[in-house]
Motif scaffolding. Structure first.
Motif, PDB file in Angstrom:
ATOM      1  N   LEU A  72      -4.521 -43.712   9.384  1.00 15.46           N
ATOM      2  CA  LEU A  72      -5.291 -42.852   8.876  1.00 15.46           C
ATOM      3  C   LEU A  72      -3.989 -42.471   8.758  1.00 15.46           C
ATOM      4  N   ILE A  73      -3.070 -41.840  10.198  1.00 18.53           N
ATOM      5  CA  ILE A  73      -2.299 -41.042   9.984  1.00 18.53           C
ATOM      6  C   ILE A  73      -0.840 -41.741  10.037  1.00 18.53           C
ATOM      7  N   GLY A  74      -0.856 -42.496   9.792  1.00 10.90           N
ATOM      8  CA  GLY A  74       0.985 -43.598   9.305  1.00 10.90           C
ATOM      9  C   GLY A  74       0.252 -43.840   8.150  1.00 10.90           C
ATOM     10  N   GLY A  75      -0.124 -43.701   7.632  1.00  8.52           N
ATOM     11  CA  GLY A  75      -1.254 -43.682   6.026  1.00  8.52           C
ATOM     12  C   GLY A  75      -0.099 -42.309   5.286  1.00  8.52           C
ATOM     13  N   ILE A  76      -0.924 -41.292   5.833  1.00  5.93           N
ATOM     14  CA  ILE A  76      -0.270 -39.053   5.453  1.00  5.93           C
ATOM     15  C   ILE A  76       1.099 -39.398   5.559  1.00  5.93           C
ATOM     16  N   CYS A  77       1.845 -40.194   6.511  1.00  2.00           N
ATOM     17  CA  CYS A  77       3.035 -39.933   7.109  1.00  2.00           C
ATOM     18  C   CYS A  77       3.409 -40.970   6.424  1.00  2.00           C
ATOM     19  N   THR A  78       3.482 -42.244   5.822  1.00  2.00           N
ATOM     20  CA  THR A  78       4.188 -43.109   4.779  1.00  2.00           C
ATOM     21  C   THR A  78       4.036 -42.332   3.209  1.00  2.00           C
ATOM     22  N   TYR A  79       3.166 -41.891   2.671  1.00  2.00           N
ATOM     23  CA  TYR A  79       2.416 -41.140   1.512  1.00  2.00           C
ATOM     24  C   TYR A  79       3.434 -40.289   1.593  1.00  2.00           C
ATOM     25  N   CYS A  80       3.916 -39.158   2.903  1.00  2.00           N
ATOM     26  CA  CYS A  80       4.705 -37.965   2.320  1.00  2.00           C
ATOM     27  C   CYS A  80       6.414 -38.588   2.028  1.00  2.00           C
ATOM     28  N   VAL A  81       6.882 -39.951   2.963  1.00  2.00           N
ATOM     29  CA  VAL A  81       7.856 -40.098   2.900  1.00  2.00           C
ATOM     30  C   VAL A  81       8.145 -40.516   1.456  1.00  2.00           C
ATOM     31  N   HIS A  82       6.838 -41.352   0.189  1.00  2.00           N
ATOM     32  CA  HIS A  82       7.080 -41.737  -0.472  1.00  2.00           C
ATOM     33  C   HIS A  82       7.487 -39.984  -0.992  1.00  2.00           C
ATOM     34  N   ILE A  83       6.718 -39.063  -1.071  1.00  2.00           N
ATOM     35  CA  ILE A  83       7.045 -38.175  -1.978  1.00  2.00           C
ATOM     36  C   ILE A  83       8.488 -36.977  -1.822  1.00  2.00           C
ATOM     37  N   LEU A  84       9.243 -37.435  -0.533  1.00  2.00           N
ATOM     38  CA  LEU A  84      10.515 -36.709  -0.471  1.00  2.00           C
ATOM     39  C   LEU A  84      11.157 -37.748  -1.007  1.00  2.00           C
ATOM     40  N   VAL A  85      11.486 -39.040  -1.067  1.00  2.73           N
ATOM     41  CA  VAL A  85      12.243 -40.085  -1.830  1.00  2.73           C
ATOM     42  C   VAL A  85      12.180 -39.663  -3.567  1.00  2.73           C
ATOM     43  N   LYS A  86      10.632 -39.654  -3.862  1.00  3.63           N
ATOM     44  CA  LYS A  86      10.275 -39.927  -5.433  1.00  3.63           C
ATOM     45  C   LYS A  86      11.022 -38.044  -6.194  1.00  3.63           C
ATOM     46  N   THR A  87      11.450 -37.145  -4.697  1.00  6.62           N
ATOM     47  CA  THR A  87      11.447 -35.764  -4.891  1.00  6.62           C
ATOM     48  C   THR A  87      12.835 -35.665  -4.995  1.00  6.62           C
ATOM     49  N   SER A  88      13.534 -36.020  -4.421  1.00  4.78           N
ATOM     50  CA  SER A  88      15.202 -36.374  -4.839  1.00  4.78           C
ATOM     51  C   SER A  88      15.708 -37.160  -5.424  1.00  4.78           C
ATOM     52  N   HIS A  89      14.849 -38.599  -6.319  1.00  6.14           N
ATOM     53  CA  HIS A  89      15.833 -39.293  -6.716  1.00  6.14           C
ATOM     54  C   HIS A  89      15.359 -38.156  -8.535  1.00  6.14           C
ATOM     55  N   GLU A  90      14.087 -37.157  -8.356  1.00  7.88           N
ATOM     56  CA  GLU A  90      14.003 -36.478  -9.498  1.00  7.88           C
ATOM     57  C   GLU A  90      15.340 -35.255  -9.851  1.00  7.88           C
ATOM     58  N   LEU A  91      15.489 -34.874  -7.925  1.00  5.34           N
ATOM     59  CA  LEU A  91      16.247 -33.841  -8.490  1.00  5.34           C
ATOM     60  C   LEU A  91      17.877 -34.074  -8.647  1.00  5.34           C
ATOM     61  N   CYS A  92      18.086 -35.556  -8.234  1.00  7.97           N
ATOM     62  CA  CYS A  92      19.413 -36.082  -8.588  1.00  7.97           C
ATOM     63  C   CYS A  92      20.111 -35.520 -10.228  1.00  7.97           C
ATOM     64  N   LYS A  93      18.612 -36.508 -10.438  1.00  9.85           N
ATOM     65  CA  LYS A  93      18.911 -36.404 -12.336  1.00  9.85           C
ATOM     66  C   LYS A  93      18.722 -34.984 -12.682  1.00  9.85           C
ATOM     67  N   ARG A  94      18.225 -34.298 -12.176  1.00  5.23           N
ATOM     68  CA  ARG A  94      18.450 -32.787 -12.485  1.00  5.23           C
ATOM     69  C   ARG A  94      19.807 -32.533 -12.361  1.00  5.23           C
ATOM     70  N   MET A  95      20.206 -31.961 -10.693  1.00  3.59           N
ATOM     71  CA  MET A  95      21.843 -31.739 -10.666  1.00  3.59           C
ATOM     72  C   MET A  95      22.780 -32.510 -11.294  1.00  3.59           C
ATOM     73  N   GLN A  96      22.483 -34.084 -11.371  1.00  6.65           N
ATOM     74  CA  GLN A  96      23.157 -35.005 -11.539  1.00  6.65           C
ATOM     75  C   GLN A  96      23.690 -34.993 -10.238  1.00  6.65           C
ATOM     76  N   LYS A  97      23.228 -35.685  -9.483  1.00 10.30           N
ATOM     77  CA  LYS A  97      23.961 -35.826  -8.293  1.00 10.30           C
ATOM     78  C   LYS A  97      23.762 -37.258  -8.290  1.00 10.30           C
ATOM     79  N   PRO A  98      24.672 -38.257  -7.160  1.00  8.09           N
ATOM     80  CA  PRO A  98      24.345 -39.635  -6.851  1.00  8.09           C
ATOM     81  C   PRO A  98      22.619 -40.010  -5.622  1.00  8.09           C
TER      82      PRO A  98
END
Length: 484
Positions: A108-134
């Motif tokens: 359960l904790i492993g799943g939550i930790c993995t999901y939080c990594v998903h959140i971080l990476v997906k949000t980073s992709h969105e912010l890369c588009k907004r800030m126009q950074k690679p």
């Protein structure tokens, strides 16, 4: 300085406030991308909401990588970054949770930790588009989220970036303290088997003496500033850990007791200690963004099954296996590290203790490198022409501080739980949820129907805060009582 086109002004940016200073990749001391934890973005510009083409910007097409990693390379690096000394503490985590409850809770904790990594990476992709950074690192993603979020959040962007960097420093230096305790206790067990009650050592030598003896060796290893020269030690450490774990499993699967002899649920009072230990072992969020930023095909990182899901499933399964059989084998006598339970009077068991001790000693140098880089980047401008002397002095001072903390808290189990509860609750659970919430707060339907994203992230933050408070409280009490 390169002129930049401004879509709003229909011309070239020429005002000083319009200048965007960006370092796409910083490798001043040959730091491998899988170990860069600090931010590399000195200044960001708040993007205009009316800039056309923001959504069409593909950050992956603009990444200039000299040596991009394949999916398999990234998977190997992810396993290497996540499979640390925490695996040796998993039997103790199961002792504090119970056999069956620990098994379910680990996944359960492993799943939550993995999901939080998903959140971080997906949000980073969105912010890369907004800030126009690679690409953006962990601390950069937090800074960009607050800069592109609600106007009231803009003033907190520097604080968000600094908090993540300093939590990374505290976490990694806390791991260094744990490593000193770990190495000293394993060496002490082997030495005691040959010297205790002998004419050379008629009395028990305190483990703190062994820690103090390590100081010259630690200083010698950590005055090496170029990570290239530490790479052979990393390879040796990996071979020693792999061999040691194989021998450890050999002992675990001998004369296994019946499952009925172990607690299925250890009680509510010890769950905070389990949480701190498990998240210390499972959380590898510090290496995630650098790994994703260096991939040849970054879309494969959080895909289905994806590199992240594949790697974390293997990691969580291995940790659960070690924890389950370690506690099943040794029961309530399980130590803070499973190697401390191996037979002291058998040569094979002694070899495992020494191999793991040497491997963790070498790992200290690699773990120490990242926080030192973060600290040094923030203070090196103050020393003028005496930078080399200052850096060496600071390295020695930090090593002495980690040694002093380890000597003050020689109880391995509570120490591991404390580091996990304090640092990794924030890095692995709270910060990713806050970053996603701020990023989508004022976007049309950004928080989803009925604001389900907000409610979900409130649960993650509450879970992280609860784990932090209870885990830290119980761990500190155990440290004060001197319980292992």
């Amino acid at each position: 300085m390169i002129a930049e086109y401004d879509p709003k002004k229909k011309g070239v940016k020429n005002d000083l406030s319009d200048v965007v200073m960006v370092k796409y990749k910083v490798d001043p001391n040959d730091i491998p991308v899988e170990q860069q934890a600090g931010s590399t973005l000195p200044l960001m510009e708040i993007p205009g909401r009316d800039i056309e083409g923001d959504e069409d910007f593909n950050p992956f097409e603009h990444r200039k990588l000299a040596h991009p990693t394949s999916d398999m390379d990234t998977l190997i690096h992810l396993l290497k970054g996540s499979l640390g000394s925490g695996i040796l503490a998993m039997p103790m985590a199961f002792m504090n949770a119970g056999l069956y409850f620990g098994l379910v809770a680990t996944f359960l904790i492993g799943g939550i930790c993995t999901y939080c990594v998903h959140i971080l990476v997906k949000t980073s992709h969105e912010l890369c588009k907004r800030m126009q950074k690679p690409s953006l690192g962990f601390a950069e993603t937090a800074e960009a989220a607050f800069l592109s979020g609600p106007p009231a959040a803009h003033k907190f962007s520097r604080l968000a970036k600094a908090m993540i960097n300093w939590f990374l420093v505290i976490d990694l230096l806390g791991c260094c303290c744990v490593y000193i305790v770990f190495v000293s206790k394993n060496i002490k067990q082997v030495v005691d088997n040959y010297t205790l009650d002998s004419e050379w050592a008629p009395h028990d030598v305190d483990v703190r003496i062994y820690m103090a003896v390590l100081l010259p060796l630690l200083i010698s290893m950590n005055l090496i500033r170029n990570l290239k020269y530490l790479a052979p030690f990393s390879m040796i450490a990996n071979l020693l850990v792999g061999t040691g774990m194989v021998i450890t499993f050999y002992y675990l699967f001998q004369d296994i007791p019946a499952i009925s002899e172990r607690k299925q649920f250890a009680g509510v009072a010890r769950l905070p200690t389990f949480f701190g230990t498990a998240i210390f072992a499972l959380e590898g969020i510090g290496v995630v963004m650098p790994l994703e930023n260096n991939m040849k095909t970054p879309t494969h990182f959080i895909g289905c099954p994806g590199v992240l899901n594949t790697g974390m499933f293997f990691v969580v399964s291995l940790y659960a296996l070690v924890g389950f059989f370690g506690y099943l084998k040794y029961g309530d006598g399980t130590s803070g590290s499973i190697t401390l339970n191996l037979p002291q009077d058998e040569v094979l068991g002694q070899c495992v203790k020494l191999m793991i001790a040497v491997a963790i000693f070498f790992t200290y140098s690699l773990q120490f490198y990242v926080p030192m880089e973060i600290i040094w980047k923030n203070i090196r401008h103050r020393f003028g022409a005496k930078k080399n002397l200052a850096e060496y002095s600071i390295r020695i001072a930090i090593i002495i501080i980690t040694l002093g903390i380890a000597i003050a808290i020689p109880n391995l189990g509570p120490f591991i739980s404390l580091v996990g509860a304090v640092c990794l609750s924030f890095l692995g659970l709270i910060f990713p949820a806050v970053i996603e919430t701020v990023t989508y707060w004022d976007r049309p339907n950004g928080l989803g129907r009925f604001n389900w994203v907000l409610w979900k992230n409130m649960f993650l933050v509450s879970f992280g805060i609860l784990g932090f408070l209870t885990g830290a409280y119980v761990s500190i009490l155990d440290i004060i009582k001197g319980e292992e």
